[in-house]
Design a protein around this motif. Structure first.
Motif, PDB file in Angstrom:
ATOM      1  N   LEU A  72       0.799  -1.193   0.015  1.00 24.31           N
ATOM      2  CA  LEU A  72       0.025  -0.076  -0.037  1.00 24.31           C
ATOM      3  C   LEU A  72       0.958   1.083   0.081  1.00 24.31           C
ATOM      4  N   ARG A  73       1.915   1.305   0.846  1.00 28.04           N
ATOM      5  CA  ARG A  73       2.545   2.469   0.790  1.00 28.04           C
ATOM      6  C   ARG A  73       3.667   2.581  -0.214  1.00 28.04           C
ATOM      7  N   GLN A  74       4.058   1.440  -1.024  1.00 28.44           N
ATOM      8  CA  GLN A  74       5.073   1.399  -2.014  1.00 28.44           C
ATOM      9  C   GLN A  74       6.391   1.955  -1.469  1.00 28.44           C
ATOM     10  N   ALA A  75       6.726   1.686  -0.293  1.00 29.25           N
ATOM     11  CA  ALA A  75       8.205   2.122   0.067  1.00 29.25           C
ATOM     12  C   ALA A  75       8.683   1.035   0.874  1.00 29.25           C
ATOM     13  N   PRO A  76       9.934   0.238   0.252  1.00 30.49           N
ATOM     14  CA  PRO A  76       9.970   0.362  -1.099  1.00 30.49           C
ATOM     15  C   PRO A  76       8.808  -0.247  -2.005  1.00 30.49           C
ATOM     16  N   PRO A  77       9.062   0.230  -3.250  1.00 29.03           N
ATOM     17  CA  PRO A  77       8.000  -0.547  -4.142  1.00 29.03           C
ATOM     18  C   PRO A  77       7.913  -2.055  -4.253  1.00 29.03           C
ATOM     19  N   LEU A  78       6.399  -2.493  -4.260  1.00 29.14           N
ATOM     20  CA  LEU A  78       6.492  -3.840  -4.138  1.00 29.14           C
ATOM     21  C   LEU A  78       5.044  -4.487  -5.060  1.00 29.14           C
ATOM     22  N   THR A  79       5.441  -5.066  -6.041  1.00 28.35           N
ATOM     23  CA  THR A  79       4.349  -5.692  -6.921  1.00 28.35           C
ATOM     24  C   THR A  79       3.748  -6.957  -6.269  1.00 28.35           C
ATOM     25  N   THR A  80       2.455  -6.963  -6.714  1.00 22.74           N
ATOM     26  CA  THR A  80       1.755  -8.317  -6.142  1.00 22.74           C
ATOM     27  C   THR A  80       2.438  -9.503  -6.529  1.00 22.74           C
ATOM     28  N   GLU A  81       2.957  -9.780  -7.469  1.00 19.02           N
ATOM     29  CA  GLU A  81       3.705 -10.931  -8.139  1.00 19.02           C
ATOM     30  C   GLU A  81       4.813 -11.140  -7.035  1.00 19.02           C
ATOM     31  N   ALA A  82       5.610  -9.996  -6.705  1.00 20.14           N
ATOM     32  CA  ALA A  82       6.523 -10.196  -5.552  1.00 20.14           C
ATOM     33  C   ALA A  82       5.963 -10.499  -4.371  1.00 20.14           C
ATOM     34  N   ALA A  83       5.136  -9.956  -3.738  1.00 20.13           N
ATOM     35  CA  ALA A  83       4.640 -10.128  -2.645  1.00 20.13           C
ATOM     36  C   ALA A  83       3.919 -11.679  -2.381  1.00 20.13           C
ATOM     37  N   ARG A  84       3.480 -12.198  -3.719  1.00 22.61           N
ATOM     38  CA  ARG A  84       3.104 -13.812  -3.592  1.00 22.61           C
ATOM     39  C   ARG A  84       4.432 -14.421  -3.686  1.00 22.61           C
ATOM     40  N   ALA A  85       5.433 -14.135  -4.087  1.00 24.19           N
ATOM     41  CA  ALA A  85       6.893 -14.792  -4.362  1.00 24.19           C
ATOM     42  C   ALA A  85       7.574 -14.757  -2.839  1.00 24.19           C
ATOM     43  N   HIS A  86       7.171 -14.032  -2.013  1.00 24.67           N
ATOM     44  CA  HIS A  86       7.829 -13.901  -0.783  1.00 24.67           C
ATOM     45  C   HIS A  86       7.025 -14.984   0.201  1.00 24.67           C
ATOM     46  N   LEU A  87       5.750 -15.132  -0.297  1.00 25.36           N
ATOM     47  CA  LEU A  87       4.929 -16.240   0.761  1.00 25.36           C
ATOM     48  C   LEU A  87       5.004 -17.273   0.093  1.00 25.36           C
ATOM     49  N   TYR A  88       5.446 -17.765  -1.197  1.00 26.14           N
ATOM     50  CA  TYR A  88       5.755 -19.061  -1.819  1.00 26.14           C
ATOM     51  C   TYR A  88       7.081 -19.451  -1.190  1.00 26.14           C
ATOM     52  N   ARG A  89       7.832 -18.529  -1.254  1.00 26.24           N
ATOM     53  CA  ARG A  89       9.250 -18.768  -0.514  1.00 26.24           C
ATOM     54  C   ARG A  89       9.096 -19.111   0.818  1.00 26.24           C
ATOM     55  N   LEU A  90       8.499 -18.610   1.848  1.00 27.62           N
ATOM     56  CA  LEU A  90       8.187 -19.038   3.089  1.00 27.62           C
ATOM     57  C   LEU A  90       7.661 -20.509   3.047  1.00 27.62           C
ATOM     58  N   VAL A  91       6.613 -20.684   2.408  1.00 24.70           N
ATOM     59  CA  VAL A  91       6.039 -22.178   2.376  1.00 24.70           C
ATOM     60  C   VAL A  91       7.162 -23.175   1.838  1.00 24.70           C
ATOM     61  N   GLU A  92       7.896 -22.918   0.956  1.00 20.36           N
ATOM     62  CA  GLU A  92       9.102 -23.630   0.402  1.00 20.36           C
ATOM     63  C   GLU A  92       9.979 -24.042   1.224  1.00 20.36           C
ATOM     64  N   VAL A  93      10.549 -22.908   2.212  1.00 23.35           N
ATOM     65  CA  VAL A  93      11.666 -23.081   2.884  1.00 23.35           C
ATOM     66  C   VAL A  93      11.324 -23.891   4.100  1.00 23.35           C
ATOM     67  N   GLU A  94      10.166 -23.535   4.669  1.00 24.30           N
ATOM     68  CA  GLU A  94       9.671 -24.116   6.115  1.00 24.30           C
ATOM     69  C   GLU A  94       8.906 -25.218   6.001  1.00 24.30           C
ATOM     70  N   LEU A  95       8.213 -25.523   4.743  1.00 24.47           N
ATOM     71  CA  LEU A  95       7.093 -26.726   4.728  1.00 24.47           C
ATOM     72  C   LEU A  95       7.681 -27.597   3.588  1.00 24.47           C
ATOM     73  N   ALA A  96       8.406 -27.418   2.701  1.00 17.93           N
ATOM     74  CA  ALA A  96       8.391 -28.446   1.589  1.00 17.93           C
ATOM     75  C   ALA A  96       8.951 -29.750   2.083  1.00 17.93           C
ATOM     76  N   ALA A  97       8.426 -30.999   1.885  1.00 18.01           N
ATOM     77  CA  ALA A  97       9.011 -32.017   2.263  1.00 18.01           C
ATOM     78  C   ALA A  97      10.258 -32.415   1.416  1.00 18.01           C
ATOM     79  N   ALA A  98      11.068 -33.212   2.219  1.00 18.88           N
ATOM     80  CA  ALA A  98      12.401 -33.636   1.722  1.00 18.88           C
ATOM     81  C   ALA A  98      12.005 -34.472   0.517  1.00 18.88           C
ATOM     82  N   ALA A  99      12.911 -34.223  -0.680  1.00 11.36           N
ATOM     83  CA  ALA A  99      12.757 -35.211  -1.830  1.00 11.36           C
ATOM     84  C   ALA A  99      13.106 -36.713  -1.358  1.00 11.36           C
ATOM     85  N   GLY A 100      12.366 -37.636  -1.926  1.00 10.09           N
ATOM     86  CA  GLY A 100      12.902 -38.978  -1.942  1.00 10.09           C
ATOM     87  C   GLY A 100      12.713 -39.699  -0.727  1.00 10.09           C
TER      88      GLY A 100
END
Length: 224
Positions: free
Chosen positions: A196-224
Protein backbone atom coordinates in the motif's frame (compact mmCIF):
# COMPACT_ATOMS: atom_id res chain seq x y z
CA UNK A 1 -79.96 31.65 -19.46
CA UNK A 2 -76.56 31.71 -17.86
CA UNK A 3 -73.90 29.44 -19.31
CA UNK A 4 -71.31 28.15 -16.84
CA UNK A 5 -67.71 28.65 -17.80
CA UNK A 6 -65.26 25.90 -16.85
CA UNK A 7 -62.48 26.93 -14.51
CA UNK A 8 -59.22 27.45 -16.32
CA UNK A 9 -55.81 26.86 -14.74
CA UNK A 10 -54.85 30.51 -15.43
CA UNK A 11 -58.08 32.00 -14.07
CA UNK A 12 -57.36 34.56 -11.33
CA UNK A 13 -57.76 33.22 -7.80
CA UNK A 14 -57.25 29.56 -8.69
CA UNK A 15 -54.02 27.54 -8.71
CA UNK A 16 -53.51 24.61 -11.03
CA UNK A 17 -53.27 21.31 -9.21
CA UNK A 18 -49.79 19.85 -9.08
CA UNK A 19 -49.54 16.50 -10.85
CA UNK A 20 -49.44 13.57 -8.49
CA UNK A 21 -45.99 12.10 -8.16
CA UNK A 22 -45.62 8.38 -8.56
CA UNK A 23 -44.43 6.85 -5.30
CA UNK A 24 -41.89 4.09 -5.52
CA UNK A 25 -42.78 0.80 -3.88
CA UNK A 26 -39.81 1.13 -1.56
CA UNK A 27 -41.27 4.41 -0.29
CA UNK A 28 -44.82 3.09 0.07
CA UNK A 29 -43.78 0.09 2.16
CA UNK A 30 -41.79 0.83 5.29
CA UNK A 31 -38.83 -1.49 5.48
CA UNK A 32 -38.04 -3.33 8.72
CA UNK A 33 -35.35 -1.77 10.89
CA UNK A 34 -32.86 -4.58 10.26
CA UNK A 35 -33.30 -4.18 6.49
CA UNK A 36 -32.73 -0.43 6.64
CA UNK A 37 -29.66 -0.89 8.80
CA UNK A 38 -28.23 -3.48 6.41
CA UNK A 39 -28.82 -1.25 3.37
CA UNK A 40 -27.02 1.64 5.06
CA UNK A 41 -24.08 -0.55 6.10
CA UNK A 42 -23.84 -2.05 2.60
CA UNK A 43 -23.70 1.45 1.10
CA UNK A 44 -20.86 2.42 3.44
CA UNK A 45 -18.55 -0.44 2.42
CA UNK A 46 -17.39 0.94 -0.98
CA UNK A 47 -16.98 4.40 0.53
CA UNK A 48 -14.50 3.11 3.11
CA UNK A 49 -12.71 0.97 0.55
CA UNK A 50 -12.20 3.94 -1.76
CA UNK A 51 -11.53 6.72 0.76
CA UNK A 52 -10.68 5.20 4.11
CA UNK A 53 -12.97 5.47 7.13
CA UNK A 54 -11.53 8.79 8.30
CA UNK A 55 -12.74 10.50 5.13
CA UNK A 56 -16.34 9.22 5.28
CA UNK A 57 -19.04 11.25 7.05
CA UNK A 58 -22.70 10.70 7.82
CA UNK A 59 -23.78 12.76 4.77
CA UNK A 60 -21.65 10.57 2.51
CA UNK A 61 -23.24 7.43 3.90
CA UNK A 62 -26.76 8.85 3.59
CA UNK A 63 -26.19 9.90 -0.02
CA UNK A 64 -24.74 6.51 -0.96
CA UNK A 65 -27.66 4.69 0.69
CA UNK A 66 -30.25 6.99 -0.89
CA UNK A 67 -31.71 7.99 2.47
CA UNK A 68 -31.79 11.13 4.58
CA UNK A 69 -29.19 11.97 7.21
CA UNK A 70 -31.99 11.64 9.75
CA UNK A 71 -32.62 8.04 8.69
CA UNK A 72 -28.97 7.19 9.30
CA UNK A 73 -28.91 8.85 12.72
CA UNK A 74 -32.21 7.17 13.63
CA UNK A 75 -30.83 3.69 13.03
CA UNK A 76 -27.27 4.27 14.31
CA UNK A 77 -25.89 6.10 17.32
CA UNK A 78 -23.01 7.53 15.29
CA UNK A 79 -21.37 7.38 11.90
CA UNK A 80 -18.58 5.40 13.56
CA UNK A 81 -21.08 2.65 14.35
CA UNK A 82 -22.02 2.49 10.66
CA UNK A 83 -18.40 2.38 9.58
CA UNK A 84 -17.50 -0.27 12.14
CA UNK A 85 -20.31 -2.55 10.99
CA UNK A 86 -19.34 -1.95 7.36
CA UNK A 87 -15.74 -2.92 8.03
CA UNK A 88 -16.80 -6.09 9.84
CA UNK A 89 -19.14 -6.98 6.97
CA UNK A 90 -16.37 -6.57 4.40
CA UNK A 91 -13.79 -8.49 6.42
CA UNK A 92 -16.15 -11.37 7.15
CA UNK A 93 -17.12 -11.68 3.48
CA UNK A 94 -13.53 -11.53 2.31
CA UNK A 95 -12.24 -14.25 4.61
CA UNK A 96 -15.34 -16.40 4.15
CA UNK A 97 -14.54 -16.45 0.42
CA UNK A 98 -10.92 -17.41 1.17
CA UNK A 99 -12.06 -20.20 3.47
CA UNK A 100 -14.46 -21.56 0.88
CA UNK A 101 -11.70 -21.60 -1.73
CA UNK A 102 -9.34 -23.39 0.65
CA UNK A 103 -12.03 -25.94 1.54
CA UNK A 104 -12.45 -26.80 -2.13
CA UNK A 105 -8.72 -27.41 -2.59
CA UNK A 106 -7.69 -30.97 -3.38
CA UNK A 107 -4.81 -30.83 -0.89
CA UNK A 108 -3.43 -28.73 1.95
CA UNK A 109 -0.60 -27.53 -0.29
CA UNK A 110 -3.04 -26.38 -2.96
CA UNK A 111 -5.19 -24.65 -0.34
CA UNK A 112 -2.21 -22.65 0.92
CA UNK A 113 -1.32 -21.65 -2.65
CA UNK A 114 -4.90 -20.50 -3.22
CA UNK A 115 -4.72 -18.34 -0.10
CA UNK A 116 -1.50 -16.72 -1.27
CA UNK A 117 -2.89 -16.06 -4.74
CA UNK A 118 -6.05 -14.52 -3.29
CA UNK A 119 -4.22 -12.34 -0.76
CA UNK A 120 -2.35 -10.41 -3.43
CA UNK A 121 -4.13 -9.55 -6.68
CA UNK A 122 -4.62 -6.38 -8.67
CA UNK A 123 -7.83 -5.75 -6.72
CA UNK A 124 -6.75 -6.62 -3.17
CA UNK A 125 -5.18 -3.24 -2.41
CA UNK A 126 -8.78 -2.19 -1.75
CA UNK A 127 -9.16 -4.98 0.77
CA UNK A 128 -5.87 -4.22 2.53
CA UNK A 129 -6.82 -0.57 2.90
CA UNK A 130 -9.98 -1.70 4.67
CA UNK A 131 -8.03 -4.25 6.71
CA UNK A 132 -5.75 -1.63 8.23
CA UNK A 133 -8.69 0.70 8.90
CA UNK A 134 -10.34 -2.27 10.61
CA UNK A 135 -7.41 -2.73 12.95
CA UNK A 136 -7.08 0.97 13.68
CA UNK A 137 -10.75 1.08 14.72
CA UNK A 138 -9.97 -1.38 17.49
CA UNK A 139 -7.88 1.27 19.23
CA UNK A 140 -11.07 3.26 19.89
CA UNK A 141 -13.47 0.47 20.85
CA UNK A 142 -12.70 -2.48 23.14
CA UNK A 143 -15.72 -4.47 21.99
CA UNK A 144 -14.60 -3.98 18.42
CA UNK A 145 -11.07 -5.07 19.39
CA UNK A 146 -12.43 -8.33 20.80
CA UNK A 147 -14.15 -9.01 17.49
CA UNK A 148 -10.86 -8.38 15.71
CA UNK A 149 -9.08 -10.85 17.96
CA UNK A 150 -11.70 -13.48 17.12
CA UNK A 151 -11.32 -12.75 13.40
CA UNK A 152 -7.55 -13.07 13.61
CA UNK A 153 -7.78 -16.31 15.62
CA UNK A 154 -10.02 -17.73 12.91
CA UNK A 155 -7.54 -16.66 10.22
CA UNK A 156 -4.68 -18.36 12.08
CA UNK A 157 -6.85 -21.44 12.45
CA UNK A 158 -7.41 -21.54 8.69
CA UNK A 159 -3.67 -21.50 8.04
CA UNK A 160 -2.98 -24.12 10.72
CA UNK A 161 -5.56 -26.53 9.35
CA UNK A 162 -4.06 -26.33 5.85
CA UNK A 163 -0.59 -27.01 7.23
CA UNK A 164 -1.87 -29.94 9.28
CA UNK A 165 -3.60 -31.32 6.20
CA UNK A 166 -0.45 -30.94 4.11
CA UNK A 167 1.62 -32.75 6.75
CA UNK A 168 -0.90 -35.59 6.91
CA UNK A 169 -0.85 -35.88 3.10
CA UNK A 170 2.94 -36.00 3.01
CA UNK A 171 3.35 -32.76 1.05
CA UNK A 172 4.77 -30.83 4.04
CA UNK A 173 7.44 -31.76 6.54
CA UNK A 174 6.40 -32.04 10.17
CA UNK A 175 6.34 -28.56 11.74
CA UNK A 176 4.45 -26.71 14.47
CA UNK A 177 1.38 -25.45 12.54
CA UNK A 178 0.64 -22.71 15.09
CA UNK A 179 4.15 -21.26 14.86
CA UNK A 180 4.01 -21.31 11.08
CA UNK A 181 0.61 -19.58 11.09
CA UNK A 182 2.06 -16.71 13.15
CA UNK A 183 4.92 -16.18 10.71
CA UNK A 184 2.72 -16.55 7.63
CA UNK A 185 0.12 -14.04 8.87
CA UNK A 186 2.78 -11.58 10.04
CA UNK A 187 4.60 -11.70 6.69
CA UNK A 188 1.32 -11.25 4.80
CA UNK A 189 0.41 -8.19 6.88
CA UNK A 190 3.86 -6.67 6.47
CA UNK A 191 3.87 -7.23 2.72
CA UNK A 192 0.37 -5.73 2.47
CA UNK A 193 1.47 -2.56 4.28
CA UNK A 194 4.55 -2.26 2.07
CA UNK A 195 2.36 -2.84 -0.99
CA UNK A 196 0.00 0.00 0.00
CA UNK A 197 2.77 2.45 0.92
CA UNK A 198 5.07 1.41 -1.96
CA UNK A 199 8.06 2.13 0.26
CA UNK A 200 10.00 0.40 -1.14
CA UNK A 201 7.95 -0.48 -4.25
CA UNK A 202 6.38 -3.95 -4.21
CA UNK A 203 4.37 -5.66 -6.94
CA UNK A 204 1.63 -8.19 -6.26
CA UNK A 205 3.74 -10.84 -7.98
CA UNK A 206 6.69 -10.10 -5.68
CA UNK A 207 4.46 -10.19 -2.60
CA UNK A 208 3.16 -13.63 -3.58
CA UNK A 209 6.72 -14.81 -4.29
CA UNK A 210 7.81 -13.94 -0.73
CA UNK A 211 4.97 -16.02 0.70
CA UNK A 212 5.70 -18.90 -1.69
CA UNK A 213 9.30 -18.78 -0.52
CA UNK A 214 8.24 -19.00 3.12
CA UNK A 215 6.16 -22.08 2.35
CA UNK A 216 8.99 -23.66 0.36
CA UNK A 217 11.66 -23.07 2.99
CA UNK A 218 9.61 -24.06 6.03
CA UNK A 219 7.18 -26.67 4.74
CA UNK A 220 8.47 -28.43 1.61
CA UNK A 221 8.96 -32.12 2.29
CA UNK A 222 12.41 -33.55 1.67
CA UNK A 223 12.76 -35.25 -1.70
CA UNK A 224 12.91 -38.99 -1.97
Amino acid sequence: MTTSVPDRPDRPGRRPKAPRRAVAASERTRQPTEVRRRLIVEAAVPLIVERGSAAVGVRDVAAAAGVSVGTVTYHFDSVQEVLSEAMVLHIERYYAALSEAADRATSGAEGLRLLIDALFTDDTDRHWRMWFDYWHAGDRDQAFARGQAERYASWHGEIRSLVERGVAEGDFRTVDPADFAVRFAALADGLALQRLRQAPPLTTEAARAHLYRLVEVELAAAAG
